[in-house]
Design a protein around this motif. Structure first.
Motif, mmCIF file in Angstrom:
data_model
loop_
_atom_site.group_PDB
_atom_site.id
_atom_site.type_symbol
_atom_site.label_atom_id
_atom_site.label_comp_id
_atom_site.label_asym_id
_atom_site.label_seq_id
_atom_site.Cartn_x
_atom_site.Cartn_y
_atom_site.Cartn_z
ATOM 1 N N LEU A 1 0.841 -1.266 -0.050
ATOM 2 C CA LEU A 1 0.066 0.154 -0.084
ATOM 3 C C LEU A 1 0.877 1.543 -0.109
ATOM 4 O O LEU A 1 0.484 2.283 -0.474
ATOM 5 N N PRO B 1 1.818 -6.217 13.104
ATOM 6 C CA PRO B 1 1.634 -7.347 12.425
ATOM 7 C C PRO B 1 0.623 -7.063 11.291
ATOM 8 O O PRO B 1 -0.042 -6.024 11.525
ATOM 9 N N ALA C 1 -2.516 -8.102 8.542
ATOM 10 C CA ALA C 1 -3.708 -8.653 8.702
ATOM 11 C C ALA C 1 -4.456 -8.594 9.914
ATOM 12 O O ALA C 1 -4.706 -10.092 10.795
ATOM 13 N N ALA C 2 -4.241 -7.919 10.856
ATOM 14 C CA ALA C 2 -4.247 -8.025 12.256
ATOM 15 C C ALA C 2 -5.479 -7.170 12.813
ATOM 16 O O ALA C 2 -5.595 -6.892 14.034
ATOM 17 N N LEU D 1 -5.523 -3.859 12.425
ATOM 18 C CA LEU D 1 -4.774 -2.418 13.130
ATOM 19 C C LEU D 1 -4.623 -1.831 11.727
ATOM 20 O O LEU D 1 -4.131 -0.377 11.994
ATOM 21 N N GLY D 2 -5.285 -2.079 10.691
ATOM 22 C CA GLY D 2 -5.094 -1.167 9.539
ATOM 23 C C GLY D 2 -3.716 -0.696 9.258
ATOM 24 O O GLY D 2 -3.466 0.298 8.596
ATOM 25 N N GLY D 3 -2.833 -1.852 9.390
ATOM 26 C CA GLY D 3 -1.454 -1.386 9.466
ATOM 27 C C GLY D 3 -1.079 -0.797 7.764
ATOM 28 O O GLY D 3 -0.394 0.156 7.504
ATOM 29 N N SER E 1 -3.258 0.567 5.632
ATOM 30 C CA SER E 1 -3.917 1.662 5.547
ATOM 31 C C SER E 1 -3.124 2.896 6.181
ATOM 32 O O SER E 1 -3.031 4.210 5.899
ATOM 33 N N THR F 1 -9.768 -9.971 6.394
ATOM 34 C CA THR F 1 -11.059 -9.124 6.585
ATOM 35 C C THR F 1 -12.185 -9.389 5.642
ATOM 36 O O THR F 1 -13.408 -9.503 5.954
ATOM 37 N N SER G 1 -11.473 -6.516 12.447
ATOM 38 C CA SER G 1 -11.798 -8.060 11.919
ATOM 39 C C SER G 1 -10.944 -8.570 12.806
ATOM 40 O O SER G 1 -10.992 -9.918 12.619
HETATM 41 N N1 LIG Z 1 2.167 -1.705 3.678
HETATM 42 C C1 LIG Z 1 1.435 -2.780 4.062
HETATM 43 N N2 LIG Z 1 1.357 -3.175 5.615
HETATM 44 C C2 LIG Z 1 0.510 -4.024 5.738
HETATM 45 N N3 LIG Z 1 -0.144 -4.880 4.999
HETATM 46 C C3 LIG Z 1 -0.059 -4.581 3.612
HETATM 47 C C4 LIG Z 1 0.809 -3.440 3.171
HETATM 48 N N4 LIG Z 1 0.524 -3.452 1.844
HETATM 49 C C5 LIG Z 1 -0.284 -4.346 1.530
HETATM 50 N N5 LIG Z 1 -0.746 -4.976 2.520
HETATM 51 C C6 LIG Z 1 -1.864 -6.114 2.403
HETATM 52 O O1 LIG Z 1 -2.814 -5.786 3.155
HETATM 53 C C7 LIG Z 1 -3.451 -6.911 3.584
HETATM 54 C C8 LIG Z 1 -4.091 -6.208 4.948
HETATM 55 O O2 LIG Z 1 -3.093 -5.928 6.094
HETATM 56 P P1 LIG Z 1 -3.521 -4.800 7.158
HETATM 57 O O3 LIG Z 1 -3.654 -3.591 6.665
HETATM 58 O O4 LIG Z 1 -2.134 -4.989 7.981
HETATM 59 O O5 LIG Z 1 -4.304 -5.501 7.784
HETATM 60 P P2 LIG Z 1 -6.056 -5.118 8.386
HETATM 61 O O6 LIG Z 1 -6.843 -4.850 7.263
HETATM 62 O O7 LIG Z 1 -6.510 -6.404 8.810
HETATM 63 O O8 LIG Z 1 -5.839 -4.089 9.334
HETATM 64 C C9 LIG Z 1 -2.647 -7.798 4.092
HETATM 65 O O9 LIG Z 1 -3.047 -8.989 3.220
HETATM 66 C C10 LIG Z 1 -1.317 -7.384 3.268
HETATM 67 O O10 LIG Z 1 -0.501 -8.372 2.355
#
Ligand SMILES: Nc1ncnc2c1ncn2[C@@H]1O[C@H](COP(=O)(O)OP(=O)(O)O)[C@@H](O)[C@H]1O
Ligand SMILES: C[C@@](CO)(OP(=O)(O)O)[C@H](O)COP(=O)(O)OP(=O)(O)OC[C@H]1O[C@@H](n2ccc(N)nc2=O)[C@H](O)[C@@H]1O
Length: 272
Positions: free
Chosen positions: A68, A91, A93-94, A96-98, A100, A172, A236
């Motif tokens: 992203l 982490p 897919a946790a 925490l919108g990492g 995003s 998610t 989620s």
């Molecule tokens: N910079 C990034 N950090 C985390 N995940 C990312 C990033 N870029 C793409 N992704 C993808 O986005 C998906 C969701 O990751 P994340 O944003 O961490 O989770 P969530 O939507 O549960 O908060 C993951 O499958 C990951 O492969």
């Protein structure tokens, strides 16, 4: 030019799923809040955009073109390229919108260095439902798919927070897909503390009952033993958060969880 931004961890203090939409997304009402810890992004001007990843969770970001950070850079026109280093502390897919939050941090970097295009909100929303909220990274209400941001009276800034993740990635898409169609209704309340206290997270029922994710059940149980004034699943999942009146209570809770589950990920901070 050298730039630095923290990608603040997002939590959902409350989240009600309202309806499944024609486009496959879901209408929700959520109260976003942000913790003063997260990934760290540094950047310098370069001929071309580039992304390098390091840190505890970098290995989980396999495809750099999917990142992203790269997508946010592509979405924002600039006179120079940016070579970004992403220290991935959150982490993946946790809940925490990492990803995003990383995109939001890129928007802030570009905003401060060059300014953003007038339609930046639409560009942020195209990257992901949580991205518009992550640009400001302060408490707000999210409606529609989560991209319609409304201000909220915030009386929780500085609240001590503990985040705990038991190490199970949660999809998610799968979590929304397991929603049973029960509309949890509009979020009730005015201020952040009132909304957090009077509403829940629809995904908590999905994770613990529909999907039966035992590590989430155990995380919530252990957190409840630390006597926070609120504890809940974030987004989620599978990260859960707990809120404490005092920093000392949070730190004791962090020690307790570390003793009981040394392999789990956790981070202590404050709501910003
Ligand atoms: N910079 C990034 N950090 C985390 N995940 C990312 C990033 N870029 C793409 N992704 C993808 O986005 C998906 C969701 O990751 P994340 O944003 O961490 O989770 P969530 O939507 O549960 O908060 C993951 O499958 C990951 O492969
Ligand atoms: C559940 C929440 C709560 O904040 O966060 P996470 O748990 O992922 O952190 C969000 O709604 C997630 O937002 P985000 O992760 O940005 O979603 P997107 O990338 O736009 O969408 C991923 C997928 O989730 C589903 N999705 C997302 C948002 C929404 N309102 N309804 C959905 O059904 C769709 O299947 C979509 O294809």
């Amino acid at each position: 030019m050298r730039l630095r931004e923290t990608a603040f961890a997002k939590i959902n203090l409350a989240l009600h799923i309202r309806a499944r939409r024609e486009d496959g997304y879901h209408d929700i009402e959520t109260l976003f809040a942000f913790v003063d810890k997260g990934d760290v992004l540094t950047a310098r001007t370069a001929e071309q955009d580039a992304v390098t990843t390091l840190g505890a969770f970098a290995r989980e970001l396999d495809n750099p073109f999917d990142n992203l950070v790269a997508k946010a850079l592509s979405a924002l026109p600039r006179p120079d390229g940016l070579a970004v280093t992403l220290e991935k502390n959150l982490p993946v897919a946790a809940g925490l919108g990492g990803g995003s939050a990383d995109a939001g941090a890129i928007f802030r970097m570009v905003r401060d260095a060059y300014g953003l295009p007038d339609d930046w909100r639409a560009r942020a929303a195209r990257l992901g439902a949580d991205v518009p909220a992550c640009v400001d990274s302060s408490s707000s209400l999210g409606k529609g798919t989560g991209t319609q941001i409304e201000p909220v009276e915030d009386d929780m800034v500085g609240t001590a927070v503990l985040l705990v993740n038991p190490g199970v990635p949660m999809s998610t898409v799968k979590a929304y897909g397991a929603w049973d169609g029960t509309d949890d209704g509009p979020l009730i309340g005015k201020s952040t503390s009132e909304i957090a206290g009077r509403n829940g997270n629809s995904f908590e029922r999905i994770a613990t009952e529909r999907l039966g994710v035992e590590p989430v059940v155990e995380t919530l149980r252990l957190l409840s033993e630390t006597k926070p004034f609120l504890h809940r699943l974030s987004g989620s999942g599978a990260t859960c958060f707990a809120l404490y009146r005092k920093i000392g209570e949070r730190d004791e809770a962090a020690d307790f969880i570390k003793r009981r589950r040394p392999e789990w990920w956790q981070i202590s901070g404050a709501l910003r």
